[in-house]
Scaffold this active site. Structure first.
Site, PDB file in Angstrom:
ATOM      1  N   PRO A  89       0.819  -1.219   0.000  1.00 22.80           N
ATOM      2  CA  PRO A  89       0.000   0.000   0.000  1.00 22.80           C
ATOM      3  C   PRO A  89       0.854   1.271   0.000  1.00 22.80           C
ATOM      4  O   PRO A  89       0.343   2.365  -0.235  1.00 22.80           O
ATOM      5  CB  PRO A  89      -0.841  -0.119   1.278  1.00 22.80           C
ATOM      6  CG  PRO A  89      -0.196  -1.176   2.098  1.00 22.80           C
ATOM      7  CD  PRO A  89       0.583  -2.058   1.173  1.00 22.80           C
ATOM      8  N   GLU A 116       3.193  -7.467   8.555  1.00 15.30           N
ATOM      9  CA  GLU A 116       3.507  -6.032   8.561  1.00 15.30           C
ATOM     10  C   GLU A 116       4.450  -5.658   7.419  1.00 15.30           C
ATOM     11  O   GLU A 116       5.038  -4.584   7.418  1.00 15.30           O
ATOM     12  CB  GLU A 116       4.111  -5.626   9.910  1.00 15.30           C
ATOM     13  CG  GLU A 116       3.159  -5.795  11.083  1.00 15.30           C
ATOM     14  CD  GLU A 116       1.858  -5.002  10.924  1.00 15.30           C
ATOM     15  OE1 GLU A 116       1.929  -3.817  10.557  1.00 15.30           O
ATOM     16  OE2 GLU A 116       0.786  -5.584  11.178  1.00 15.30           O
ATOM     17  N   ARG A 154      -4.354  -8.223 -20.542  1.00 18.07           N
ATOM     18  CA  ARG A 154      -5.252  -7.639 -21.550  1.00 18.07           C
ATOM     19  C   ARG A 154      -4.481  -6.828 -22.602  1.00 18.07           C
ATOM     20  O   ARG A 154      -4.987  -6.566 -23.676  1.00 18.07           O
ATOM     21  CB  ARG A 154      -6.272  -6.712 -20.885  1.00 18.07           C
ATOM     22  CG  ARG A 154      -7.072  -7.377 -19.798  1.00 18.07           C
ATOM     23  CD  ARG A 154      -8.045  -6.443 -19.146  1.00 18.07           C
ATOM     24  NE  ARG A 154      -9.182  -6.159 -20.004  1.00 18.07           N
ATOM     25  CZ  ARG A 154      -9.339  -5.093 -20.753  1.00 18.07           C
ATOM     26  NH1 ARG A 154      -8.428  -4.142 -20.739  1.00 18.07           N
ATOM     27  NH2 ARG A 154     -10.387  -4.942 -21.512  1.00 18.07           N
ATOM     28  N   ASP A 169     -10.525   1.315 -24.138  1.00 18.23           N
ATOM     29  CA  ASP A 169     -11.251   1.391 -22.876  1.00 18.23           C
ATOM     30  C   ASP A 169     -11.106   2.743 -22.212  1.00 18.23           C
ATOM     31  O   ASP A 169     -10.194   3.499 -22.491  1.00 18.23           O
ATOM     32  CB  ASP A 169     -10.701   0.344 -21.897  1.00 18.23           C
ATOM     33  CG  ASP A 169     -11.081  -1.058 -22.304  1.00 18.23           C
ATOM     34  OD1 ASP A 169     -12.001  -1.189 -23.115  1.00 18.23           O
ATOM     35  OD2 ASP A 169     -10.446  -2.002 -21.810  1.00 18.23           O
TER      36      ASP A 169
HETATM   37  N1  ADE Z   1      -0.984  -5.105   0.198  1.00 15.55           N
HETATM   38  C1  ADE Z   1      -1.863  -4.710   1.132  1.00 15.55           C
HETATM   39  N2  ADE Z   1      -2.621  -3.710   0.698  1.00 15.55           N
HETATM   40  C2  ADE Z   1      -2.223  -3.452  -0.584  1.00 15.55           C
HETATM   41  C3  ADE Z   1      -2.628  -2.516  -1.581  1.00 15.55           C
HETATM   42  N3  ADE Z   1      -3.602  -1.637  -1.372  1.00 15.55           N
HETATM   43  N4  ADE Z   1      -1.989  -2.542  -2.767  1.00 15.55           N
HETATM   44  C4  ADE Z   1      -0.983  -3.420  -2.984  1.00 15.55           C
HETATM   45  N5  ADE Z   1      -0.573  -4.320  -2.092  1.00 15.55           N
HETATM   46  C5  ADE Z   1      -1.178  -4.336  -0.901  1.00 15.55           C
END
Ligand code: ADE
Length: 227
Positions: A89, A116, A154, A169
């Site tokens: 993330p 984590e 794709r 697209d």
């Molecule tokens: N691992 C946990 N959350 C994630 C996300 N939003 N994007 C990519 N990998 C992740």
């Protein structure tokens, strides 16, 4: 295009890979997906792959040694070492221009984190592309890796029946509009009718209607795309 997916949950992938366009692309030899269990590269006698964070704090951290060992071994399974991508993330947010940029790679190695996340030295050593699929936290990188694979296959010539469509697209090259609504039979479903213009056979009017619908939807939902 070849994908190597490094995960602690390899069983999450066969279902997804066995279906639809991806399955066909794999069978036709256009796309290869290899899933590797990072635990297999642990040298610990209990196949341990994680440990507690230095400095304290909650959760467990994926250890540098088995992860690096796994990446190096997987890289040697083909001539091209591939673009290493860590799903996190904290990464660059995936969007269609990123998909198009990544589609120029012949091989990608996707690391799926759990707990984590990875020991920072995994990132320092591999200098990967860190990629997020959006501003929310998943239980791990596996679903995110599937999103990356799905969006990329794709773009591979021969995967879609109609090659044109992946570049037409919403969000593709220069197209910053949401798609217009589509209808198929029946013409009337319990009083919900198909817009008259689509039945007119007047292609110019249909095209104008579709453009207007795209623009109105984009203005209402995604003003940011027009700016
Ligand atoms: N691992 C946990 N959350 C994630 C996300 N939003 N994007 C990519 N990998 C992740």
């Amino acid at each position: 295009m070849r994908f190597d997916i490094l995960t602690l949950f390899p069983d999450m992938f066969p279902g997804y890979m066995g279906q639809s366009l991806l399955n066909k692309a794999i069978e036709n030899g256009i796309v290869e997906v290899h899933v590797h269990n990072m635990r297999d590269w642990s040298t610990d006698k209990h196949n341990k792959i994680d440990d507690r964070p230095y400095g304290g704090g909650p959760g467990m951290i994926l250890s540098v040694q088995p992860v690096i060992r796994c990446v190096k071994a997987v890289q040697e399974m083909a001539d091209d070492p591939g673009q290493v991508i860590v799903m996190t993330p904290q990464g660059e947010r995936l969007c269609q221009p990123t998909v198009e940029r990544l589609a120029t790679n012949k091989r990608m190695i996707l690391l799926c984190g759990r707990y984590e996340g990875f020991d920072q030295r995994v990132i320092d050593i591999l200098d990967p592309l860190e990629l997020s699929i959006g501003d929310y936290i998943l239980n791990g990188g596996e679903v995110a890796a599937m999103v990356v694979v799905d969006s990329l296959v794709r773009m591979v010539p021969g995967v879609l029946g109609d090659q044109q469509s992946s570049w037409d697209d919403s969000f593709s090259r220069g197209n910053r509009m949401l798609e217009y609504p589509q209808y198929t039979r029946p013409r009337d479903f319990e009083g919900h009718e198909v817009p008259e213009v689509l039945l007119s056979g007047n292609h110019k009017q249909i095209e104008q209607w579709r453009k207007a619908q795209s623009l109105a939807k984009t203005k209402m939902r995604r003003q940011d795309l027009l700016e």
